[in-house]
Design a protein around this motif. Structure first.
Motif, short mmCIF file in Angstrom:
data_model
loop_
_atom_site.label_atom_id
_atom_site.label_comp_id
_atom_site.label_asym_id
_atom_site.label_seq_id
_atom_site.Cartn_x
_atom_site.Cartn_y
_atom_site.Cartn_z
N ASN A 1 53.03 -21.96 114.85
CA ASN A 1 53.24 -23.28 115.46
C ASN A 1 54.03 -24.20 114.55
O ASN A 1 54.09 -24.01 113.33
CB ASN A 1 51.90 -23.95 115.77
CG ASN A 1 51.12 -23.30 116.89
OD1 ASN A 1 49.91 -23.44 116.96
ND2 ASN A 1 51.79 -22.57 117.78
N SER A 2 54.63 -25.23 115.17
CA SER A 2 55.28 -26.32 114.43
C SER A 2 54.70 -27.64 114.91
O SER A 2 54.58 -27.86 116.12
CB SER A 2 56.80 -26.30 114.65
OG SER A 2 57.38 -25.14 114.10
N LEU A 3 54.36 -28.51 113.97
CA LEU A 3 53.86 -29.86 114.25
C LEU A 3 54.83 -30.84 113.61
O LEU A 3 54.97 -30.86 112.39
CB LEU A 3 52.45 -30.05 113.68
CG LEU A 3 51.40 -29.01 114.07
CD1 LEU A 3 50.08 -29.31 113.37
CD2 LEU A 3 51.20 -28.96 115.57
N LEU A 4 55.48 -31.68 114.43
CA LEU A 4 56.63 -32.43 113.93
C LEU A 4 56.63 -33.89 114.38
O LEU A 4 56.65 -34.18 115.58
CB LEU A 4 57.93 -31.76 114.41
CG LEU A 4 58.06 -30.26 114.15
CD1 LEU A 4 59.24 -29.69 114.91
CD2 LEU A 4 58.20 -29.98 112.67
N ASP A 5 56.57 -34.80 113.43
CA ASP A 5 56.91 -36.20 113.63
C ASP A 5 56.05 -36.92 114.65
O ASP A 5 56.55 -37.55 115.58
CB ASP A 5 58.40 -36.33 114.00
CG ASP A 5 59.30 -35.81 112.88
OD1 ASP A 5 59.14 -36.26 111.74
OD2 ASP A 5 60.15 -34.94 113.16
N PHE A 6 54.73 -36.83 114.49
CA PHE A 6 53.80 -37.63 115.29
C PHE A 6 52.61 -37.99 114.43
O PHE A 6 52.50 -37.58 113.27
CB PHE A 6 53.37 -36.89 116.57
CG PHE A 6 52.56 -35.64 116.34
CD1 PHE A 6 51.18 -35.66 116.42
CD2 PHE A 6 53.18 -34.43 116.07
CE1 PHE A 6 50.43 -34.51 116.22
CE2 PHE A 6 52.45 -33.26 115.87
CZ PHE A 6 51.07 -33.31 115.95
N ASN A 7 51.72 -38.80 114.99
CA ASN A 7 50.54 -39.27 114.26
C ASN A 7 49.27 -38.70 114.88
O ASN A 7 49.20 -38.51 116.10
CB ASN A 7 50.47 -40.80 114.28
CG ASN A 7 51.72 -41.45 113.73
OD1 ASN A 7 52.28 -41.00 112.73
ND2 ASN A 7 52.18 -42.50 114.40
N ILE A 8 48.28 -38.48 114.04
CA ILE A 8 46.94 -38.11 114.48
C ILE A 8 45.99 -39.14 113.90
O ILE A 8 45.98 -39.39 112.69
CB ILE A 8 46.56 -36.71 113.99
CG1 ILE A 8 47.43 -35.64 114.67
CG2 ILE A 8 45.08 -36.43 114.22
CD1 ILE A 8 47.24 -34.24 114.12
N SER A 9 45.21 -39.77 114.77
CA SER A 9 44.28 -40.80 114.29
C SER A 9 43.03 -40.81 115.15
O SER A 9 43.11 -41.00 116.37
CB SER A 9 44.95 -42.18 114.33
OG SER A 9 44.07 -43.18 113.84
N GLY A 10 41.88 -40.59 114.52
CA GLY A 10 40.62 -40.67 115.24
C GLY A 10 40.13 -39.31 115.68
O GLY A 10 40.77 -38.64 116.49
N GLY A 11 39.00 -38.90 115.13
CA GLY A 11 38.39 -37.62 115.49
C GLY A 11 37.23 -37.34 114.57
O GLY A 11 37.23 -37.76 113.41
N SER A 12 36.23 -36.64 115.08
CA SER A 12 35.02 -36.39 114.30
C SER A 12 35.13 -35.14 113.44
O SER A 12 34.22 -34.84 112.66
CB SER A 12 33.82 -36.24 115.24
OG SER A 12 34.02 -35.16 116.15
N ASP A 13 36.23 -34.40 113.57
CA ASP A 13 36.42 -33.16 112.82
C ASP A 13 37.81 -33.22 112.17
O ASP A 13 38.32 -34.29 111.89
CB ASP A 13 36.28 -31.96 113.75
CG ASP A 13 35.79 -30.70 113.04
OD1 ASP A 13 36.28 -30.45 111.92
OD2 ASP A 13 34.95 -29.97 113.60
N ALA A 14 38.41 -32.07 111.95
CA ALA A 14 39.71 -32.02 111.29
C ALA A 14 40.81 -32.59 112.18
O ALA A 14 40.80 -32.41 113.40
CB ALA A 14 40.06 -30.59 110.91
N GLY A 15 41.77 -33.26 111.55
CA GLY A 15 42.95 -33.68 112.29
C GLY A 15 43.75 -32.48 112.75
O GLY A 15 44.18 -32.40 113.90
N ILE A 16 43.97 -31.53 111.82
CA ILE A 16 44.65 -30.27 112.13
C ILE A 16 43.75 -29.13 111.67
O ILE A 16 43.42 -29.03 110.49
CB ILE A 16 46.02 -30.17 111.43
CG1 ILE A 16 46.94 -31.31 111.85
CG2 ILE A 16 46.67 -28.82 111.71
CD1 ILE A 16 48.21 -31.41 111.02
N ASN A 17 43.36 -28.29 112.60
CA ASN A 17 42.50 -27.15 112.30
C ASN A 17 43.32 -25.87 112.39
O ASN A 17 43.76 -25.49 113.48
CB ASN A 17 41.32 -27.10 113.28
CG ASN A 17 40.40 -25.92 113.02
OD1 ASN A 17 40.56 -25.20 112.04
ND2 ASN A 17 39.43 -25.73 113.90
N ALA A 18 43.55 -25.23 111.25
CA ALA A 18 44.29 -23.97 111.20
C ALA A 18 43.37 -22.89 110.65
O ALA A 18 43.11 -22.83 109.45
CB ALA A 18 45.53 -24.11 110.32
#
Length: 258
Positions: free
Chosen positions: A190-207
């Motif tokens: 996967n590719s994750l590009l140029d956005f924001n992650i805000s708010g969550g009870s666990d990981a922002g990015i789970n790999a």
């Protein structure tokens, strides 16, 4: 990716394909480099440029004033524009957004999901899960998207681009998760590009248990862990990752050999 500079360009002729950037039908084999061909000419009997299999999110390929003789081949791009749960469009444009929950159900391995900022965070309640080979992106950092034609990361005076979609005005979209689990759960390549992650009870990015990942221009805030890498293999490429106000850990590495 690598940096490849051909300073004075020159001439490519008498070949089947002038320059090829990947393998048709397989984004997994896309080029990923900073490439420059400084003028001259490129000719090919089948193609002067063959951009089939090139991920428009990976690398930049500058041809300047180079002239081309022969077709310029490309894949049709599967770009899907995404908004919040209430969105009622089909994802074909920034004015016809596909709802985030419907995008989450799409498993096409060439899908490029483009989050569109309409002023409020997009709530992927329960998290957004990518399938192998997919891209999740937004218009942050001036990013634009090609719907067809030679991809936008190949530039030059004589490169044949088709319709290019630029930021409608909101900049980088923000993805959140009001439910449980990670905000974004990634899969292989996967590719994750140029956005924001805000708010969550666990990981922002789970790999977890994945092979290969590209992250660029992503800001994470107000999550438990910014980036969780669990038993990850292959190449993990991370550029301009910002983690702010993570309650537990910025980046967590567990049994990863990437």
């Amino acid at each position: 990716g690598a940096s490849i500079i051909i300073t004075n360009g020159g001439s490519i002729s008498g070949v089947d394909t002038g320059v090829r950037f990947g393998i048709a039908g397989s984004l997994a084999h896309s080029a990923n480099a900073e490439f420059s061909f400084g003028g001259g000419s490129i000719a090919g009997s089948t193609a002067s440029l063959d951009a089939r299999g090139l991920n428009q999110m990976l690398g930049h390929y500058a041809f300047g004033s180079t002239t081309f003789s022969g077709p310029q081949l490309f894949d049709q791009q599967n770009v899907i524009f995404v908004g919040g749960v209430g969105s009622s469009g089909d994802g074909s444009s920034t004015s016809s957004l596909l709802a985030i929950n419907l995008a989450d159900a799409n498993t096409q391995n060439n899908a490029i999901f483009v989050l569109v900022n309409e002023g409020s965070p997009i709530d992927a309640a329960g998290g957004f899960s990518l399938s192998d080979g997919q891209t999740l992106a937004s218009f942050g950092n001036g990013r634009s998207f090609s719907l067809g034609g030679i991809p936008v990361n190949i530039t030059g005076n004589n490169v044949q681009h088709d319709q290019v979609v630029s930021d409608p005005g909101g900049g980088a979209a923000t993805l959140t998760n009001s439910g449980s689990g990670g905000v974004v759960t990634v899969a292989n390549g996967n590719s994750l590009l140029d956005f924001n992650i805000s708010g969550g009870s666990d990981a922002g990015i789970n790999a977890t248990l994945i092979n290969g990942l590209t992250i660029q221009g992503v800001t994470l805030s107000n999550v438990d862990t910014g980036l969780f890498l669990g038993s990850v293999t292959g190449t993990v490429s991370v550029h301009d990752l910002n983690v702010q106000n993570a309650s537990q850990t910025g980046i967590e590495l567990v049994a990863s050999s990437a």
